[in-house]
Design an enzyme around this catalytic site. Structure first.
Site, mmCIF file in Angstrom:
data_model
loop_
_atom_site.group_PDB
_atom_site.id
_atom_site.type_symbol
_atom_site.label_atom_id
_atom_site.label_comp_id
_atom_site.label_asym_id
_atom_site.label_seq_id
_atom_site.Cartn_x
_atom_site.Cartn_y
_atom_site.Cartn_z
ATOM 1 C CG MET A 12 -0.749 -1.701 -4.501
ATOM 2 S SD MET A 12 0.439 -0.384 -4.865
ATOM 3 C CE MET A 12 0.824 -0.744 -6.584
ATOM 4 C CG PHE A 13 2.440 -6.121 -5.738
ATOM 5 C CD1 PHE A 13 2.819 -5.977 -7.061
ATOM 6 C CD2 PHE A 13 2.712 -5.084 -4.851
ATOM 7 C CE1 PHE A 13 3.471 -4.830 -7.491
ATOM 8 C CE2 PHE A 13 3.371 -3.932 -5.280
ATOM 9 C CZ PHE A 13 3.756 -3.805 -6.602
ATOM 10 N N GLY A 15 -3.364 -9.845 -6.202
ATOM 11 C CA GLY A 15 -4.170 -10.566 -7.199
ATOM 12 C C GLY A 15 -5.612 -10.086 -7.280
ATOM 13 C CE LYS A 16 -6.334 -4.369 -4.840
ATOM 14 N NZ LYS A 16 -4.876 -4.521 -4.572
ATOM 15 C CG ASP A 83 -9.344 -2.628 -11.962
ATOM 16 O OD1 ASP A 83 -9.129 -3.217 -10.879
ATOM 17 O OD2 ASP A 83 -8.506 -2.565 -12.874
ATOM 18 C CD GLU A 84 -6.157 -0.192 -8.688
ATOM 19 O OE1 GLU A 84 -6.305 0.021 -7.467
ATOM 20 O OE2 GLU A 84 -5.177 -0.795 -9.154
ATOM 21 C CB VAL A 85 -13.645 0.676 -5.940
ATOM 22 C CG1 VAL A 85 -13.204 0.248 -4.547
ATOM 23 C CG2 VAL A 85 -15.004 1.355 -5.890
#
Ligand SMILES: [Zn+2]
Length: 200
Positions: A12-13, A15-16, A83-85
């Site tokens: 997390m955090f 930059g994905k 997004d968020e696979v």
């Protein structure tokens, strides 16, 4: 032609989402103009659209609970982005198989998501997609303790809940040292002791 698969992963955090939005923008400015962006949400009952933004970039995403909701759109799109696979694991179709079908029909795919949970365990969907990918972009964040490159997501609240929605209130990026040193021991799978029967 077989489609191209790009996986954007990391803690997390890292930059994905920004990296994903960049890919959407490139596609729209290039030849692969019809872009479908998909998200899932635990708290939304029916499909709706949502705009994902970051650093001045924005894209409209379809929030869905079942792939059957967007069947026609999946067939039309030149590029399908997830997004968020890792959250697509329990849908009406296996997300990895669905992506294989998209690639086989010539559709490009960008899948962004967490590679591991806060315990450092791999998310199956992200791991399999990384193996299949033409390109893997593994991003890092900065450790909240020391500022060094961070590859892990640290959970600040001491419980054993594996997937829990949250942001800065629950999680922060950490380097391996500051992640591992403060990880509750219970959450780690214990390596078999010497002489103990292992099924490996
Ligand atoms: Zn650190």
């Amino acid at each position: 032609m077989y489609g191209r698969l790009t996986v954007i992963c990391g803690p997390m955090f890292a930059g994905k989402t920004t990296e994903l939005l960049k890919r959407i923008l490139w596609a729209r400015n290039g030849e692969r103009k019809d872009v479908l962006v998909l998200k899932t949400a635990f708290d939304v009952r029916y499909s709706r659209t949502e705009v994902i933004t970051h650093d001045g970039l924005a894209a409209e995403a379809v929030v869905l609970h079942a792939f059957s909701d967007v069947e026609a759109r999946l067939q039309e799109a030149d590029l399908v982005c997830f997004d968020e696979v890792q959250f697509f694991q329990n849908m009406d179709r296996d997300v990895v198989e669905l992506i294989r079908d998209l690639l086989a029909s010539g559709t490009d795919v960008v899948a962004a998501g967490l590679d591991t949970n806060w315990k450092g365990e791999a998310f199956a969907a992200t791991g399999l997609l990384m193996a299949m990918a033409d390109e893997v972009v593994k991003l890092k964040a900065h450790c909240a303790v020391c500022g060094q490159p961070a590859h892990k997501t640290f959970k600040k609240v001491e419980d054993n809940v594996e997937i829990q929605l949250g942001h800065g209130d629950l999680y922060e990026p950490r380097c391996n040292r500051h992640w591992f040193d403060h990880l509750p021991l219970l959450s780690l799978s214990r390596a078999p002791a010497e002489g103990e029967i292992s099924n490996v």
